[in-house]
Design a protein around this motif. Structure first.
Motif, PDB file in Angstrom:
ATOM      1  N   TYR A   9      -7.550   5.314   8.167  1.00  0.00           N
ATOM      2  CA  TYR A   9      -7.119   4.116   8.877  1.00  0.00           C
ATOM      3  C   TYR A   9      -7.399   4.241  10.365  1.00  0.00           C
ATOM      4  O   TYR A   9      -7.274   5.314  10.940  1.00  0.00           O
ATOM      5  CB  TYR A   9      -5.607   3.908   8.709  1.00  0.00           C
ATOM      6  CG  TYR A   9      -5.216   3.265   7.409  1.00  0.00           C
ATOM      7  CD1 TYR A   9      -4.969   1.901   7.336  1.00  0.00           C
ATOM      8  CD2 TYR A   9      -5.080   4.017   6.251  1.00  0.00           C
ATOM      9  CE1 TYR A   9      -4.605   1.302   6.140  1.00  0.00           C
ATOM     10  CE2 TYR A   9      -4.713   3.422   5.055  1.00  0.00           C
ATOM     11  CZ  TYR A   9      -4.478   2.072   5.009  1.00  0.00           C
ATOM     12  OH  TYR A   9      -4.122   1.479   3.826  1.00  0.00           O
ATOM     13  N   ASN A  64      -5.485   9.862   8.378  1.00  0.00           N
ATOM     14  CA  ASN A  64      -5.507   9.805   6.925  1.00  0.00           C
ATOM     15  C   ASN A  64      -4.095   9.498   6.476  1.00  0.00           C
ATOM     16  O   ASN A  64      -3.168  10.264   6.768  1.00  0.00           O
ATOM     17  CB  ASN A  64      -5.960  11.139   6.323  1.00  0.00           C
ATOM     18  CG  ASN A  64      -7.434  11.357   6.486  1.00  0.00           C
ATOM     19  OD1 ASN A  64      -8.226  10.457   6.252  1.00  0.00           O
ATOM     20  ND2 ASN A  64      -7.817  12.551   6.887  1.00  0.00           N
ATOM     21  N   HIS A  82      -1.493   6.582   0.208  1.00  0.00           N
ATOM     22  CA  HIS A  82      -1.031   5.372  -0.489  1.00  0.00           C
ATOM     23  C   HIS A  82      -0.005   5.728  -1.564  1.00  0.00           C
ATOM     24  O   HIS A  82       0.204   6.893  -1.889  1.00  0.00           O
ATOM     25  CB  HIS A  82      -2.216   4.665  -1.138  1.00  0.00           C
ATOM     26  CG  HIS A  82      -2.995   3.827  -0.172  1.00  0.00           C
ATOM     27  ND1 HIS A  82      -3.904   2.894  -0.578  1.00  0.00           N
ATOM     28  CD2 HIS A  82      -3.000   3.761   1.183  1.00  0.00           C
ATOM     29  CE1 HIS A  82      -4.433   2.288   0.466  1.00  0.00           C
ATOM     30  NE2 HIS A  82      -3.907   2.815   1.548  1.00  0.00           N
ATOM     31  N   HIS A 100      -6.437   7.635   2.434  1.00  0.00           N
ATOM     32  CA  HIS A 100      -7.279   6.573   2.952  1.00  0.00           C
ATOM     33  C   HIS A 100      -7.325   6.705   4.464  1.00  0.00           C
ATOM     34  O   HIS A 100      -6.318   6.985   5.105  1.00  0.00           O
ATOM     35  CB  HIS A 100      -6.731   5.196   2.557  1.00  0.00           C
ATOM     36  CG  HIS A 100      -6.754   4.974   1.087  1.00  0.00           C
ATOM     37  ND1 HIS A 100      -7.760   4.286   0.462  1.00  0.00           N
ATOM     38  CD2 HIS A 100      -5.906   5.371   0.109  1.00  0.00           C
ATOM     39  CE1 HIS A 100      -7.525   4.253  -0.838  1.00  0.00           C
ATOM     40  NE2 HIS A 100      -6.403   4.920  -1.076  1.00  0.00           N
ATOM     41  N   GLN A 149       0.783  -1.235   0.000  1.00  0.00           N
ATOM     42  CA  GLN A 149       0.000   0.000   0.000  1.00  0.00           C
ATOM     43  C   GLN A 149       0.815   1.286   0.000  1.00  0.00           C
ATOM     44  O   GLN A 149       0.392   2.285  -0.564  1.00  0.00           O
ATOM     45  CB  GLN A 149      -0.937   0.029   1.215  1.00  0.00           C
ATOM     46  CG  GLN A 149      -1.951  -1.085   1.238  1.00  0.00           C
ATOM     47  CD  GLN A 149      -2.917  -1.010   0.070  1.00  0.00           C
ATOM     48  OE1 GLN A 149      -3.231   0.054  -0.445  1.00  0.00           O
ATOM     49  NE2 GLN A 149      -3.383  -2.157  -0.374  1.00  0.00           N
ATOM     50  N   GLU A 164      -7.508  -0.336   7.488  1.00  0.00           N
ATOM     51  CA  GLU A 164      -8.195   0.615   6.619  1.00  0.00           C
ATOM     52  C   GLU A 164      -9.693   0.602   6.901  1.00  0.00           C
ATOM     53  O   GLU A 164     -10.290  -0.448   7.107  1.00  0.00           O
ATOM     54  CB  GLU A 164      -7.919   0.274   5.159  1.00  0.00           C
ATOM     55  CG  GLU A 164      -8.329   1.358   4.212  1.00  0.00           C
ATOM     56  CD  GLU A 164      -7.786   1.136   2.816  1.00  0.00           C
ATOM     57  OE1 GLU A 164      -7.993   2.029   1.988  1.00  0.00           O
ATOM     58  OE2 GLU A 164      -7.179   0.091   2.542  1.00  0.00           O
ATOM     59  N   LYS A 165     -10.287   1.811   6.921  1.00  0.00           N
ATOM     60  CA  LYS A 165     -11.725   1.946   7.187  1.00  0.00           C
ATOM     61  C   LYS A 165     -12.518   1.499   5.960  1.00  0.00           C
ATOM     62  O   LYS A 165     -11.975   1.234   4.903  1.00  0.00           O
ATOM     63  CB  LYS A 165     -12.078   3.397   7.534  1.00  0.00           C
ATOM     64  CG  LYS A 165     -11.416   3.908   8.797  1.00  0.00           C
ATOM     65  CD  LYS A 165     -12.023   3.314  10.015  1.00  0.00           C
ATOM     66  CE  LYS A 165     -12.905   4.357  10.639  1.00  0.00           C
ATOM     67  NZ  LYS A 165     -13.488   3.976  11.880  1.00  0.00           N
ATOM     68  N   GLN A 213     -13.536   5.767   2.655  1.00  0.00           N
ATOM     69  CA  GLN A 213     -12.517   6.061   1.651  1.00  0.00           C
ATOM     70  C   GLN A 213     -13.038   7.064   0.632  1.00  0.00           C
ATOM     71  O   GLN A 213     -12.329   7.987   0.241  1.00  0.00           O
ATOM     72  CB  GLN A 213     -12.091   4.786   0.939  1.00  0.00           C
ATOM     73  CG  GLN A 213     -11.306   3.841   1.813  1.00  0.00           C
ATOM     74  CD  GLN A 213     -11.002   2.542   1.091  1.00  0.00           C
ATOM     75  OE1 GLN A 213     -11.117   2.449  -0.125  1.00  0.00           O
ATOM     76  NE2 GLN A 213     -10.628   1.542   1.851  1.00  0.00           N
TER      77      GLN A 213
END
Length: 186
Positions: free
Chosen positions: A75, A64, A67, A73, A30, A93-94, A99
């Motif tokens: 988290y 946040n 990537h 993203h 990632q 990751e949420k 996202q």
């Protein structure tokens, strides 16, 4: 820095100054190669990281993270410290909806940070459609709200801010759809 291929979860092993000692292969997929957790963290989340990811803390936090492809993203970060020397962070990751919201917030943030001369200004003397004025009002309200969101306030009033943003985004979408229909009929 070492990649831990035998760990099946997104794990980062750090020092108290957020330097990365090792990470799992799940993380390597990632994120870009980096020596510091700060390099993976969104600018607005860095202060929060520095304040809350510290030795002896066991607090779960949301950050946040950026990537490899440059997208943000959201988290959940779970931390456990071995004395004051090393921290183990699990990065979860949420959901996809979070996202999408992060991506939309990133796009809005970029638009809001654009210099005023690059923002499209209405021509003077042209009659302004009342729906356009209402849309501008909704967007101005959202801009004002985004300027109020600070990392420390976000945790306390996150649900309120997000619900208000969604309400005004929904209204703005309705106005835009009405304008599209109106323009097609002309």
């Amino acid at each position: 820095m070492q990649v831990l291929n035998y760990i099946p979860v997104p794990l980062v092993f750090i020092e108290p100054d957020w330097n990365i000692v090792a990470y799992s292969s799940e993380v390597a997929v990632q994120f870009s190669l980096s020596s510091s957790l700060l390099d993976w963290t969104d600018e607005e989340s860095k202060r929060k990281l520095q304040r809350l990811i510290v030795p002896k803390s066991t607090q779960k936090i949301e950050l946040n993270l950026i990537h490899k492809d440059g997208t943000l993203h959201l988290y959940d970060i779970y931390q456990k410290w071995q004395e004051d020397r090393y921290g183990y962070l699990i990065l979860m990751e949420k959901e996809q909806s979070s996202q999408r919201l992060s991506f939309q917030l990133q796009q809005l943030r970029q638009q809001l940070l654009a210099p005023p001369e690059q923002r499209k200004q209405p021509e003077i003397g042209k009659p302004v459609d009342p729906q356009i004025e209402e849309l501008a009002s909704k967007l101005q309200w959202m801009e004002d709200l985004f300027l109020q969101i600070q990392p420390d306030l976000l945790e306390d009033r996150k649900a309120h801010f997000i619900s208000q943003i969604f309400l005004h985004l929904k209204d703005a979408k309705t106005i835009i759809k009405n304008l599209e229909v109106k323009n097609k009929s002309q």
